[in-house]
Design a protein around this motif. Sequence first.
Motif, PDB file in Angstrom:
ATOM      1  N   ILE A 128     -10.227   1.532  -1.881  1.00 20.92           N
ATOM      2  CA  ILE A 128      -8.956   1.600  -1.863  1.00 20.92           C
ATOM      3  C   ILE A 128      -8.326   0.093  -1.796  1.00 20.92           C
ATOM      4  O   ILE A 128      -8.733  -0.680  -1.014  1.00 20.92           O
ATOM      5  N   LEU A 129      -7.542  -0.117  -2.678  1.00 20.78           N
ATOM      6  CA  LEU A 129      -6.668  -1.507  -2.862  1.00 20.78           C
ATOM      7  C   LEU A 129      -5.279  -1.441  -2.426  1.00 20.78           C
ATOM      8  O   LEU A 129      -4.652  -0.444  -2.847  1.00 20.78           O
ATOM      9  N   ARG A 130      -4.885  -2.461  -2.072  1.00 21.05           N
ATOM     10  CA  ARG A 130      -3.286  -2.343  -1.927  1.00 21.05           C
ATOM     11  C   ARG A 130      -2.963  -3.622  -2.880  1.00 21.05           C
ATOM     12  O   ARG A 130      -3.235  -4.868  -2.647  1.00 21.05           O
ATOM     13  N   LEU A 131      -2.056  -3.474  -3.820  1.00 19.65           N
ATOM     14  CA  LEU A 131      -1.557  -4.529  -4.729  1.00 19.65           C
ATOM     15  C   LEU A 131      -0.022  -4.288  -4.789  1.00 19.65           C
ATOM     16  O   LEU A 131       0.486  -3.270  -4.832  1.00 19.65           O
ATOM     17  N   ASP A 163      -5.282  -6.666   6.410  1.00 22.42           N
ATOM     18  CA  ASP A 163      -4.032  -5.988   6.933  1.00 22.42           C
ATOM     19  C   ASP A 163      -4.693  -5.506   8.188  1.00 22.42           C
ATOM     20  O   ASP A 163      -4.923  -4.239   8.218  1.00 22.42           O
ATOM     21  N   HIS A 164      -4.444  -6.320   9.439  1.00 20.53           N
ATOM     22  CA  HIS A 164      -5.119  -5.719  10.732  1.00 20.53           C
ATOM     23  C   HIS A 164      -4.533  -4.606  11.302  1.00 20.53           C
ATOM     24  O   HIS A 164      -4.996  -3.620  11.593  1.00 20.53           O
ATOM     25  N   ALA A 165      -3.110  -4.596  10.959  1.00 21.75           N
ATOM     26  CA  ALA A 165      -2.410  -3.705  11.704  1.00 21.75           C
ATOM     27  C   ALA A 165      -2.653  -2.425  10.928  1.00 21.75           C
ATOM     28  O   ALA A 165      -2.736  -1.370  11.558  1.00 21.75           O
ATOM     29  N   LEU A 166      -2.542  -2.215   9.674  1.00 19.07           N
ATOM     30  CA  LEU A 166      -2.668  -1.132   8.859  1.00 19.07           C
ATOM     31  C   LEU A 166      -4.056  -0.525   9.039  1.00 19.07           C
ATOM     32  O   LEU A 166      -4.270   0.531   9.201  1.00 19.07           O
ATOM     33  N   THR A 167      -4.977  -1.374   9.111  1.00 27.24           N
ATOM     34  CA  THR A 167      -6.265  -1.053   9.274  1.00 27.24           C
ATOM     35  C   THR A 167      -6.690  -0.106  10.772  1.00 27.24           C
ATOM     36  O   THR A 167      -7.230   0.865  10.643  1.00 27.24           O
ATOM     37  N   ALA A 168      -5.982  -0.893  11.818  1.00 28.76           N
ATOM     38  CA  ALA A 168      -5.999  -0.152  12.792  1.00 28.76           C
ATOM     39  C   ALA A 168      -5.193   1.359  12.792  1.00 28.76           C
ATOM     40  O   ALA A 168      -6.014   2.234  13.456  1.00 28.76           O
ATOM     41  N   ASP A 169      -4.400   1.332  12.363  1.00 23.98           N
ATOM     42  CA  ASP A 169      -3.592   2.676  12.083  1.00 23.98           C
ATOM     43  C   ASP A 169      -4.313   3.625  11.418  1.00 23.98           C
ATOM     44  O   ASP A 169      -4.269   4.942  11.799  1.00 23.98           O
ATOM     45  N   LEU A 170      -4.866   3.301  10.252  1.00 25.98           N
ATOM     46  CA  LEU A 170      -5.746   4.172   9.662  1.00 25.98           C
ATOM     47  C   LEU A 170      -6.908   4.518  10.180  1.00 25.98           C
ATOM     48  O   LEU A 170      -7.217   5.793  10.400  1.00 25.98           O
ATOM     49  N   ASN A 171      -7.580   3.635  11.135  1.00 25.86           N
ATOM     50  CA  ASN A 171      -8.976   3.918  11.890  1.00 25.86           C
ATOM     51  C   ASN A 171      -8.209   5.025  13.079  1.00 25.86           C
ATOM     52  O   ASN A 171      -9.072   6.051  13.424  1.00 25.86           O
ATOM     53  N   ARG A 172      -7.203   4.698  13.588  1.00 24.17           N
ATOM     54  CA  ARG A 172      -6.851   5.514  14.595  1.00 24.17           C
ATOM     55  C   ARG A 172      -6.349   6.986  14.216  1.00 24.17           C
ATOM     56  O   ARG A 172      -6.779   7.918  14.480  1.00 24.17           O
ATOM     57  N   SER A 182      -9.657  -9.435  -6.805  1.00 20.98           N
ATOM     58  CA  SER A 182      -9.382 -10.839  -6.193  1.00 20.98           C
ATOM     59  C   SER A 182      -8.110 -11.053  -6.010  1.00 20.98           C
ATOM     60  O   SER A 182      -7.627 -11.584  -5.328  1.00 20.98           O
ATOM     61  N   ARG A 183      -7.159 -10.199  -6.832  1.00 22.90           N
ATOM     62  CA  ARG A 183      -5.526 -10.258  -6.565  1.00 22.90           C
ATOM     63  C   ARG A 183      -5.037  -9.276  -5.487  1.00 22.90           C
ATOM     64  O   ARG A 183      -4.002  -9.287  -5.412  1.00 22.90           O
ATOM     65  N   ALA A 184      -6.133  -8.534  -4.960  1.00 14.66           N
ATOM     66  CA  ALA A 184      -5.573  -7.421  -3.977  1.00 14.66           C
ATOM     67  C   ALA A 184      -4.878  -8.043  -2.704  1.00 14.66           C
ATOM     68  O   ALA A 184      -5.110  -9.392  -2.225  1.00 14.66           O
ATOM     69  N   ASP A 185      -3.827  -7.431  -2.114  1.00 18.77           N
ATOM     70  CA  ASP A 185      -3.227  -7.802  -0.972  1.00 18.77           C
ATOM     71  C   ASP A 185      -3.957  -7.395   0.273  1.00 18.77           C
ATOM     72  O   ASP A 185      -3.718  -7.916   1.263  1.00 18.77           O
ATOM     73  N   ALA A 186      -4.788  -6.290  -0.010  1.00 18.26           N
ATOM     74  CA  ALA A 186      -5.572  -5.889   0.993  1.00 18.26           C
ATOM     75  C   ALA A 186      -6.589  -4.854   0.183  1.00 18.26           C
ATOM     76  O   ALA A 186      -6.262  -4.444  -0.702  1.00 18.26           O
ATOM     77  N   ALA A 187      -7.842  -4.592   0.906  1.00 16.74           N
ATOM     78  CA  ALA A 187      -8.749  -3.865   0.230  1.00 16.74           C
ATOM     79  C   ALA A 187      -9.768  -2.981   1.396  1.00 16.74           C
ATOM     80  O   ALA A 187      -9.860  -3.692   2.666  1.00 16.74           O
ATOM     81  N   TRP A 188     -10.138  -1.926   1.209  1.00 16.34           N
ATOM     82  CA  TRP A 188     -10.941  -1.261   2.333  1.00 16.34           C
ATOM     83  C   TRP A 188     -12.072  -0.270   1.459  1.00 16.34           C
ATOM     84  O   TRP A 188     -11.665   0.129   0.420  1.00 16.34           O
ATOM     85  N   LEU A 189     -12.941  -0.314   2.113  1.00 20.33           N
ATOM     86  CA  LEU A 189     -14.272   0.668   1.739  1.00 20.33           C
ATOM     87  C   LEU A 189     -14.076   1.931   2.959  1.00 20.33           C
ATOM     88  O   LEU A 189     -13.983   1.448   4.241  1.00 20.33           O
ATOM     89  N   VAL A 190     -13.678   2.855   2.498  1.00 20.43           N
ATOM     90  CA  VAL A 190     -13.497   3.951   3.233  1.00 20.43           C
ATOM     91  C   VAL A 190     -14.472   5.061   3.200  1.00 20.43           C
ATOM     92  O   VAL A 190     -14.977   5.583   2.009  1.00 20.43           O
ATOM     93  N   SER A 191     -15.027   5.707   4.127  1.00 19.87           N
ATOM     94  CA  SER A 191     -15.921   6.868   4.228  1.00 19.87           C
ATOM     95  C   SER A 191     -16.089   7.506   5.316  1.00 19.87           C
ATOM     96  O   SER A 191     -15.665   7.151   6.437  1.00 19.87           O
TER      97      SER A 191
END
Lengths: 294, 294
Positions: B203-206, B278-287, B250-259
């Motif tokens: 998942i990318l954030r653009l 994006d540490h805040a959103l990453t923490a939210d997602l994992n929560r 390379s132009r993504a504002d944030a990116a994740w591998l999710v599984s």
Amino acid sequence: MTRRFALMIDPAASDDVRADFADTFTLVDAAAPALSVGELSTQRGDGVFESIGVVDGHAQEVVPHLERLAHSAALCDLPLPNRAQWHQAIERAAEHCEAGEYVIKLILSRGVEHGPTPTAWATAAPASDFTAVRERGIRVVTLDRGYDLDVAANASWLLLGAKTLSYAVNMAALREAHRRGADDAIFLSRDGFVLEAPTASLILRLDDRFVTPAPNGGILHGTTQLSVYEYLTDRGLAAEYARVPASDLSRADAAWLVSSVRLAAPITAVDGVELPVDHALTADLNRYLLSPRD
Amino acid sequence: MTRRFALMIDPAASDDVRADFADTFTLVDAAAPALSVGELSTQRGDGVFESIGVVDGHAQEVVPHLERLAHSAALCDLPLPNRAQWHQAIERAAEHCEAGEYVIKLILSRGVEHGPTPTAWATAAPASDFTAVRERGIRVVTLDRGYDLDVAANASWLLLGAKTLSYAVNMAALREAHRRGADDAIFLSRDGFVLEAPTASLILRLDDRFVTPAPNGGILHGTTQLSVYEYLTDRGLAAEYARVPASDLSRADAAWLVSSVRLAAPITAVDGVELPVDHALTADLNRYLLSPRD
Ligand SMILES: Cc1ncc(COP(=O)(O)O)c(C=O)c1O
Ligand SMILES: Cc1ncc(COP(=O)(O)O)c(C=O)c1O
């Protein structure tokens, strides 16, 4: 003597030199549970294998099979098999093969998840009866393999050229061929070159030369194709490796799918278009392939 | 209570409706031999699977996993799994999971060679500890998957989109990533589009939109990606499926591998080029992903 046979192999280091590896073999019941659910061969198709033809107790082309097993293991970053050990395992398995045709399978798996070593085993079982297929031949369809011919050169992680346990696509291609009313499939590269069958190599006769797709195109180097080429060149015939365009299929003067257990199956039609069959040469090839060879 | 658990499942017909499938389950020792050497899962990687995350005894997203299992089975011409039966098998496995994170695996194999039915089983085992990875993130490299993006549409036998047991290439890609000093890989199509990771979705954030490669491009539809998209859209954020050119990485504002088991791992670098995290959103997602979800 049992008709099905299975031997677990405790893999030895490839530099372990000794006369007898018997203490690394454990006979198991081929029909009984022998592998744990943690096996990466079963969870991930993660391992390599060989299928060896056995004729009247003689395992055919053992050295080329062991060479390909080592090649596949190297491509998959698996420890190199100890040739002497595997050779002895094949001998043990061959002792359990009665008269007629059998198949010995060798499997080298990455082992149990989080486990310390690979798992390995060998089996022997009666082969199916391919007599009719060798005489009457097979109808094939062409199927896209999805890859351009040059993909293997720059993408070693695609494991092209390794005989891995991840054969789900090969099996699906055979089912697709049957759905289309054919007996087998020939894979084409995305850019229109002939590759191989899901479990066999292809040999064409074009006028007086024999041609097979070059194994650097990301296909297996077939041990049976190698044997057939030896037979042909010994008789002064021209036998070559080449880039084979798909259009060569319909203009072939004869064509075969060759593999270790079914041996030489003449192709009678490609995608519904009939091909000439060279019955005399086919019979010669199968007679040769059924004679003891090392 | 044992920490590893395995259950053999005698597959029921998909229209077998009853309250209790307990008599189709056989508890086995996960470390002991349970499968015969004739298993086509191990000989050919011929079967399909799912890995389900379990948090404090709760199996996550069971329905999407069972839907994907059925989808994979259909693509592989395997009998459709009986959902109620598999649901009960998951419940049985979840009962053996203690507090913390576990993984339940479901496997549906074509069965034993020449055998009459598929073989099926479920396992449960403690998950690895991914806490650090979820916080600190992963470095990834891009690897060619060899296929053009449109290949899946016309070549069903390539089984793209099925979660088969033939994962040797996925495992080889992870080893290649490690060799290159990275933690994981992202597959690119031959024609330059982003696909997925060997065992995760991307998942990318653009700017202010989230983008993931459309699963019609021959990749798996990730259950975790679906959950993340639900989370994002519930918060009014734009989350889309698209053809994603490799240059978007390379132009993504944030990116994740999710599984399903590792959950959301933020990508810190692609091919050595640093990406913002994006540490805040990453923490939210994992929560969110660690909270009970059905
Ligand atoms: C993909 C593929 N190509 C070719 C062959 C033929 O190899 P061999 O002649 O060594 O049996 C096989 C054998 O199974 C195969 O699986
Ligand atoms: C190839 C591939 N893509 C994507 C995923 C992610 O799927 P999920 O989120 O359902 O675990 C996986 C999971 O293993 C996978 O193997």
